[in-house]
Design a protein around this motif. Sequence first.
Motif, PDB file in Angstrom:
ATOM      1  N   THR A  33      33.350  43.224  42.612  1.00 25.86           N
ATOM      2  CA  THR A  33      33.005  41.919  43.149  1.00 25.86           C
ATOM      3  C   THR A  33      34.248  41.043  43.158  1.00 25.86           C
ATOM      4  N   MET A  34      34.451  40.365  44.266  1.00 23.35           N
ATOM      5  CA  MET A  34      35.598  39.477  44.422  1.00 23.35           C
ATOM      6  C   MET A  34      35.126  38.033  44.526  1.00 23.35           C
ATOM      7  N   GLY A  35      35.968  37.132  44.074  1.00 20.51           N
ATOM      8  CA  GLY A  35      35.573  35.733  44.112  1.00 20.51           C
ATOM      9  C   GLY A  35      36.710  34.810  44.504  1.00 20.51           C
ATOM     10  N   TRP A  36      36.327  33.608  44.889  1.00 23.99           N
ATOM     11  CA  TRP A  36      37.268  32.529  45.189  1.00 23.99           C
ATOM     12  C   TRP A  36      37.040  31.383  44.212  1.00 23.99           C
ATOM     13  N   PHE A  37      38.119  30.811  43.744  1.00 28.36           N
ATOM     14  CA  PHE A  37      38.126  29.622  42.913  1.00 28.36           C
ATOM     15  C   PHE A  37      39.041  28.593  43.566  1.00 28.36           C
ATOM     16  N   ARG A  38      38.975  27.374  43.069  1.00 29.66           N
ATOM     17  CA  ARG A  38      39.911  26.349  43.519  1.00 29.66           C
ATOM     18  C   ARG A  38      40.254  25.422  42.368  1.00 29.66           C
ATOM     19  N   GLN A  39      41.431  24.819  42.480  1.00 34.03           N
ATOM     20  CA  GLN A  39      41.881  23.885  41.463  1.00 34.03           C
ATOM     21  C   GLN A  39      42.549  22.693  42.126  1.00 34.03           C
ATOM     22  N   ALA A  40      41.942  21.540  41.953  1.00 32.71           N
ATOM     23  CA  ALA A  40      42.501  20.297  42.473  1.00 32.71           C
ATOM     24  C   ALA A  40      43.440  19.695  41.431  1.00 32.71           C
ATOM     25  N   PRO A  41      44.367  18.842  41.850  1.00 31.60           N
ATOM     26  CA  PRO A  41      45.300  18.236  40.906  1.00 31.60           C
ATOM     27  C   PRO A  41      44.573  17.515  39.776  1.00 31.60           C
ATOM     28  N   GLY A  42      44.955  17.808  38.554  1.00 36.61           N
ATOM     29  CA  GLY A  42      44.372  17.139  37.399  1.00 36.61           C
ATOM     30  C   GLY A  42      42.987  17.623  37.008  1.00 36.61           C
ATOM     31  N   TYR A  95      42.291  30.185  44.949  1.00 35.81           N
ATOM     32  CA  TYR A  95      42.688  31.452  44.356  1.00 35.81           C
ATOM     33  C   TYR A  95      41.593  32.493  44.562  1.00 35.81           C
ATOM     34  N   CYS A  96      42.001  33.743  44.718  1.00 36.78           N
ATOM     35  CA  CYS A  96      41.011  34.816  44.663  1.00 36.78           C
ATOM     36  C   CYS A  96      41.221  35.619  43.389  1.00 36.78           C
ATOM     37  N   ALA A  97      40.167  36.297  42.971  1.00 39.26           N
ATOM     38  CA  ALA A  97      40.202  37.037  41.715  1.00 39.26           C
ATOM     39  C   ALA A  97      39.108  38.093  41.723  1.00 39.26           C
ATOM     40  N   VAL A  98      39.146  38.967  40.730  1.00 39.85           N
ATOM     41  CA  VAL A  98      38.183  40.056  40.596  1.00 39.85           C
ATOM     42  C   VAL A  98      37.229  39.752  39.442  1.00 39.85           C
ATOM     43  N   LEU A  99      35.933  39.905  39.685  1.00 45.84           N
ATOM     44  CA  LEU A  99      34.948  39.724  38.622  1.00 45.84           C
ATOM     45  C   LEU A  99      35.098  40.855  37.614  1.00 45.84           C
ATOM     46  N   THR A 100      35.265  40.509  36.356  1.00 39.93           N
ATOM     47  CA  THR A 100      35.458  41.519  35.314  1.00 39.93           C
ATOM     48  C   THR A 100      34.259  41.618  34.375  1.00 39.93           C
ATOM     49  N   GLY A 115      45.418  35.851  42.035  1.00 40.44           N
ATOM     50  CA  GLY A 115      46.519  35.712  42.960  1.00 40.44           C
ATOM     51  C   GLY A 115      47.296  34.439  42.672  1.00 40.44           C
ATOM     52  N   GLN A 116      48.307  34.167  43.511  1.00 41.40           N
ATOM     53  CA  GLN A 116      49.159  32.991  43.313  1.00 41.40           C
ATOM     54  C   GLN A 116      48.562  31.740  43.932  1.00 41.40           C
TER      55      GLN A 116
END
Length: 124
Positions: A33-42, A95-100, A115-116
Motif C-alpha cells: 500500500t502506498m500513501g501520500w502525506f503533506r507538510q505545510a510550513p510550521g 511526500y509519498c511513502a509505503v505503508l509498513t 521520498g524527498q
Amino acid sequence: QVQLVESGGGLVQAGGSLRLSCAASGRTFSTRTMGWFRQAPGKEREFVAAISWGGTSTYYANSVKGRFTISRDNVNSPVYLQMNSLKPEDTAVYYCAVLTTIWGRQSEADFGHWGQGTQVTVSS
C-alpha cells in the motif's frame, strides 16, 4: 538503494488542478500500500490518501475527500495524486511513502521509505 521520487508539484491558482506522481527506483513496491502525506510550513506532516497494492481500495483524509484522487494503473506503475479544486490551505510539500503496518492507518509512524517531496503552492 530504494528510493521514492515525487514529481508534478508547482504553483497553481486556487480552484486549479495538479497531478503528482510517485515512482520507485531501486526496487518496486508492487505488493505494498502506498500513501501520500503533506507538510505545510510550521505544521506536522499529515496524511492525505492511500491506495492498495492492486489499486482497488483507497482511503482519504477528510480534508481532501471529493477533491483529491489517488490512483495507480497497475501494480508496477507510479502512484498518482490528482488534486482538483485546490485551496490555499493545500499549500505544502507533498511526500509519498509505503505503508509498513496495517491498512487504514494514517499516522506518519505507519509509513516508511519516504521520498524527498514535491512543493505545491496554491495562490489565492
